[in-house]
Design a protein around this motif. Structure first.
Motif, mmCIF file in Angstrom:
data_model
loop_
_atom_site.group_PDB
_atom_site.id
_atom_site.type_symbol
_atom_site.label_atom_id
_atom_site.label_comp_id
_atom_site.label_asym_id
_atom_site.label_seq_id
_atom_site.Cartn_x
_atom_site.Cartn_y
_atom_site.Cartn_z
ATOM 1 N N ARG A 186 0.832 -1.203 0.000
ATOM 2 C CA ARG A 186 0.000 0.000 0.000
ATOM 3 C C ARG A 186 0.869 1.257 0.000
ATOM 4 O O ARG A 186 1.812 1.355 0.789
ATOM 5 C CB ARG A 186 -0.895 0.030 1.247
ATOM 6 C CG ARG A 186 -2.035 -0.963 1.215
ATOM 7 C CD ARG A 186 -2.696 -1.093 2.579
ATOM 8 N NE ARG A 186 -1.823 -1.783 3.534
ATOM 9 C CZ ARG A 186 -2.193 -2.093 4.774
ATOM 10 N NH1 ARG A 186 -3.391 -1.772 5.218
ATOM 11 N NH2 ARG A 186 -1.352 -2.735 5.571
ATOM 12 N N PRO A 187 0.560 2.230 -0.849
ATOM 13 C CA PRO A 187 1.271 3.510 -0.790
ATOM 14 C C PRO A 187 1.060 4.174 0.573
ATOM 15 O O PRO A 187 -0.021 4.101 1.154
ATOM 16 C CB PRO A 187 0.612 4.334 -1.905
ATOM 17 C CG PRO A 187 0.076 3.307 -2.860
ATOM 18 C CD PRO A 187 -0.369 2.176 -1.991
ATOM 19 N N SER A 188 2.111 4.793 1.092
ATOM 20 C CA SER A 188 2.069 5.568 2.337
ATOM 21 C C SER A 188 1.861 4.713 3.579
ATOM 22 O O SER A 188 1.546 5.232 4.640
ATOM 23 C CB SER A 188 0.975 6.649 2.270
ATOM 24 O OG SER A 188 1.207 7.661 3.214
ATOM 25 N N HIS A 189 2.047 3.376 3.445
ATOM 26 C CA HIS A 189 1.907 2.463 4.584
ATOM 27 C C HIS A 189 3.253 1.800 4.867
ATOM 28 O O HIS A 189 4.221 1.982 4.126
ATOM 29 C CB HIS A 189 0.833 1.401 4.291
ATOM 30 C CG HIS A 189 0.107 0.907 5.490
ATOM 31 N ND1 HIS A 189 0.680 0.070 6.415
ATOM 32 C CD2 HIS A 189 -1.151 1.155 5.942
ATOM 33 C CE1 HIS A 189 -0.190 -0.196 7.372
ATOM 34 N NE2 HIS A 189 -1.306 0.459 7.115
ATOM 35 N N SER A 190 3.305 1.006 5.923
ATOM 36 C CA SER A 190 4.551 0.342 6.329
ATOM 37 C C SER A 190 4.872 -0.890 5.491
ATOM 38 O O SER A 190 5.949 -1.478 5.642
ATOM 39 C CB SER A 190 4.448 -0.069 7.806
ATOM 40 O OG SER A 190 3.407 -1.030 7.972
#
Length: 357
Positions: A102-106
């Motif tokens: 996921r973009p902007s996730h860990s």
């Protein structure tokens, strides 16, 4: 992974979002503290999901089960251990995230760091669900602080472009903070709350998300808590605040607004009030030279929009090393700011207690 905080009183948080349970161990609590479990349940409920359309529909009651360190609601001095069962998981919704982060996730950095062995379900140990044990620990800390005459409370200062009334930084009462801490989605202005809910609903209907700012205050602190250089109040509280997923900014008092001020505007002049030294203003948010000044401690925390949104997003397939469009399944918050208010309170309370022990 190491998920510990504290020097004098230590907090360790364990579990994964879709594992059997999450929980914490608090080591260093003094014995003989009478815990009001009803107050702890209130804070847990404020953070818990599934209450309305502003949060994820995943319904978890988040009932803390204390398994050691407390007898007849009184701390024994032994480590306080607590667990919360995960009862409403849909792990299949996350199967595609094993290879498409996921973009902007860990997801991607965790995949690399742990050789693909990280638990991706619901974010695993990186999930905001791990803030539930933090809220429990903070609720305990708030009760210890209350015995010392210290009160902590917070409100939603901003969601999107909608601004709530802000604290009068030099005149904050325990009654005001306790009122804010007694409800979910706490704002000072009811009109601002109505507009905030409209912004969140608009984002939800567009399969998007929105972020915001939380303003937290603590009153009743003694003068001189903290120290200089690497042991400042700011550095220690920022450390635990940045442990909250989605926190991307922390400022004390006027914060970044200092950049537009002159010294004559920014300085907090001294005066005598009721026979004691006091401050005429509180632009520094209750901290000078890394130590508490006696004025209310005022901290603002920026929360980024929830990264898990339902809109198609560009990502990559880590197996084929090809670009790929990602559609995220599952249940996610259109805005986590409201549920994060008790989390910020908890972090501030536990951080202050650690410094005071």
């Amino acid at each position: 992974m190491s998920s510990e905080f504290g020097k004098n009183i230590k907090l360790s948080i364990f579990g994964e979002s879709h594992g059997r349970a999450i929980g914490c161990v608090i080591d260093g609590l003094p014995s003989g503290i009478k815990l009001d479990m009803d107050k702890i349940y209130v804070d847990m409920s404020r953070r818990a999901p599934g209450k309305d359309k502003t949060s994820t529909p995943r319904l978890e009651k988040d009932i803390p089960n204390i398994i050691s360190g407390v007898l007849d609601n009184v701390t024994t001095g032994a480590p306080l251990a607590m667990v919360i069962e995960n009862t409403n998981t849909q792990s299949g919704d996350y199967s595609n995230l094993m290879t498409v982060p996921r973009p902007s996730h860990s997801d991607y950095p965790a995949y690399v760091k742990y050789d693909g062995n990280n638990d991706i379900r619901g974010g695993g140990h990186f999930s905001g669900r791990l803030t539930a044990p933090l809220v429990f620990a903070g609720a305990v800390a708030k009760q210890v602080l209350a015995q010392k005459g210290i009160t902590v409370g917070a409100h939603i200062a901003k969601i999107g472009s909608v601004q709530d009334e802000m604290f009068d930084k030099n005149n904050i009462t325990a009654e005001q903070l306790n009122k804010l801490s007694a409800v979910a989605f706490s704002t000072i202005s009811s009109q601002a709350q109505k507009k905030m809910r409209e912004v969140i609903e608009e984002a939800r209907m567009k399969q998007d998300s929105v972020g915001g700012i939380i303003e937290c205050a603590a009153i009743g602190l003694p003068v001189g808590l903290g120290a200089n250089i690497f042991s400042t109040v700011e550095s220690q509280l920022s450390s635990i605040l940045f442990g909250i997923p989605a926190v991307k900014g922390v400022e004390f008092g006027a914060g970044f607004d200092f950049a537009e001020m002159k010294g004559s505007q920014a300085n907090d002049a001294y005066c005598i009030k009721n026979g004691k030294v006091a401050l005429k203003t509180n632009n520094n948010g209750g901290v000078l030279g890394g130590m508490t000044s006696g004025a209310p401690l005022v901290v603002s925390v920026a929360i980024k929009p929830t990264p898990s949104i339902s809109q198609p997003q560009q990502s990559v397939n880590l197996q084929t090393m090809q670009e790929e469009t990602l559609v995220i399944q599952g249940r996610h918050d259109p805005c986590i700011v409201g549920r994060a208010v008790p989390v910020v309170e908890a972090a501030i309370a536990f951080g202050l207690l650690d410094m005071m022990m």
